[in-house]
Design an enzyme around this catalytic site. Sequence first.
Site, mmCIF file in Angstrom:
data_model
loop_
_atom_site.group_PDB
_atom_site.id
_atom_site.type_symbol
_atom_site.label_atom_id
_atom_site.label_comp_id
_atom_site.label_asym_id
_atom_site.label_seq_id
_atom_site.Cartn_x
_atom_site.Cartn_y
_atom_site.Cartn_z
ATOM 1 C CG ASP A 70 -0.158 0.006 2.526
ATOM 2 O OD1 ASP A 70 0.639 -0.921 2.760
ATOM 3 O OD2 ASP A 70 -0.338 0.946 3.318
ATOM 4 C CG ASP B 87 4.077 -15.225 -8.355
ATOM 5 O OD1 ASP B 87 3.918 -14.135 -7.770
ATOM 6 O OD2 ASP B 87 4.774 -15.359 -9.380
ATOM 7 C CD GLU C 162 0.818 -6.165 1.809
ATOM 8 O OE1 GLU C 162 0.602 -4.949 1.740
ATOM 9 O OE2 GLU C 162 0.230 -6.928 2.608
ATOM 10 C CG HIS D 205 -1.116 -7.284 -2.290
ATOM 11 N ND1 HIS D 205 -2.371 -7.317 -2.852
ATOM 12 C CD2 HIS D 205 -1.151 -6.289 -1.367
ATOM 13 C CE1 HIS D 205 -3.133 -6.394 -2.283
ATOM 14 N NE2 HIS D 205 -2.401 -5.747 -1.385
#
Length: 586
Positions: A185, A552, A561, A510
């Site tokens: 993020d 994956d 992530e 991610h």
Amino acid sequence: MNLKSKFSLIIACVAYLLVFSQAYSQNADSIRLNQIGFYPGAPKKAIILDADHGIFYLENTAGKKVFTGTISRSVNKGFNGKYTGIANFTQFNATGTYKLVIPQKAESYTFTIANGALKSVADGAIKGFYYIRASIEIKEQYAGKWHRAAGHPDDKVIIHSSAVSKGRPEGTVISSPGGWYDAGDYNKYIVNSGISTATLLSLYEDFPAYMQTVKLNIPESSNKLPDVLDEALWNLRWMLTMQDPADGGVYHKLTNPAFDAMIMPDQATKPRYVVQKGTAATLDFAAVMAQASRIFAKFPQQLPGLADSCRMAATQAWDWAVKNPAVLYNQDKMNKTHEPKIVTGGYGDTKVDDEFVWAACELLVTTQNHIYVPYIKLVPVDAMTVPNWGDVRTMGYYTLLKHQDIVYTTAFNELPGLQTDFLKMADNLIANAGDNAYQTVMNKVAKNFGWGSSSVAANQGMALILAYKLTSDKKYLDNALANLDYLLGRNGTGYCYLTGFGHKPVMHPHHRPSVADGIEEPVPGLLSGGPNPGRQDKVPTPSSVPDEAFIDDENAYAVNEIAINWNAPMAYLANAIQALEGKQKK
């Protein structure tokens, strides 16, 4: 046999040989090994999935057989209930490029044997931090095809209603640029930044001569500061902006109210907030600033005044924490009384005794002030663990053990017992590690495989590096290297977990820029979280076996992530190994 029949037979034989050869080469994944390379004088092992006896040999690039060995069976079964074969070629130390061959069954990916075998990995794991810098354009001359526009200038950040203080009422706008994006993020969290920044600082502090030689092609590479410190400074300077100048307390995080979509940083333009001061964040900040102060004091010309500023920030943060010893960040509780509601990463911590220990240890070593000694509480060996963001006590212990000359001048008199217990912890880590299916500390117990399991392997390796430095006993270094081998392919999935490296690399982490940039390969040098049978993201994995529970997939944030607190110990471990095994050769 007529000519037509002979011709048909030849065609059939060629076809068979082609199919056999293709199947033979495609069995590379059945040989699990470090996909990058090995140091000449270090242990060298491969794990064989489909054979637990027989012979193996090494073949060079000319197809010549250069070493032959015998496969042995693992003492214990793996978590999947199966034995593995162990191909040990430690005694072969000729430099070059090779593959490992199981006759008529499989051949491995190619690998090198060289003094600088893992230099690219060591550099790449630090360089990964450059790609995830906030508030700056990532330029093509430093990032190649992964260049991108600047995102999140963070020069107009709003004081959240949970973070008001004297002089900073709700809605006040402050400037807080820089730092690293925390994970997949785009938010920035002090608690996680604390352990991550400290780990990079420790890499320099523990291996200064080697780290002086490491050049990463980042914008600051031309200055007279080691690149690893330049990278740490990008986050450290942001952390300094997160301290409230009115009282010394530190905001828990800088964040959007909710996570951004899978878009590039410059397209993410929602309002940003600093949220609630907390004891854990403030103590983590104090620890990092105290450590930074003693390191940057060695660079007064390059960084005039910074060491003093860090030391002052550390002591002010400590004073706030002593006055506010139990301000715990509870996001759900906060959202009941404050707007806007914040639903990004919590990093909540229900206990802060470990943060007090870490901060006190760093401040004691930096200041030699005896006031911090009463806060340094030791725990029994069975309660001593490798660090993670929620349990940083051992970070403090590391600092005491690495600065014994200073500690002996203070009122802290438990150093001998601490070293004894720490080495017992290290011995517990490596006990019987050679018996499991993958011959690593990481594969000893299933509980190692949770969210961010890759960082467990790296942090175990860090602990073992310190044990080696304290004792010069190579058993610790060998087991640290085995965990690095694990991260680079000697594992239950066959993946190299560091993006951009290996023959079977993670391709779909991610990670928002890696998903949104339109480039096939992900941003390099980022460590995937690794196997986690918890599946908190609800994405199915091909296996539920602890060390195989991985996929994956960019949606699988519980296993795939990336995060700064995973990359930092990876960077430490790889560089420490290169410094120690590579004998500081380029």
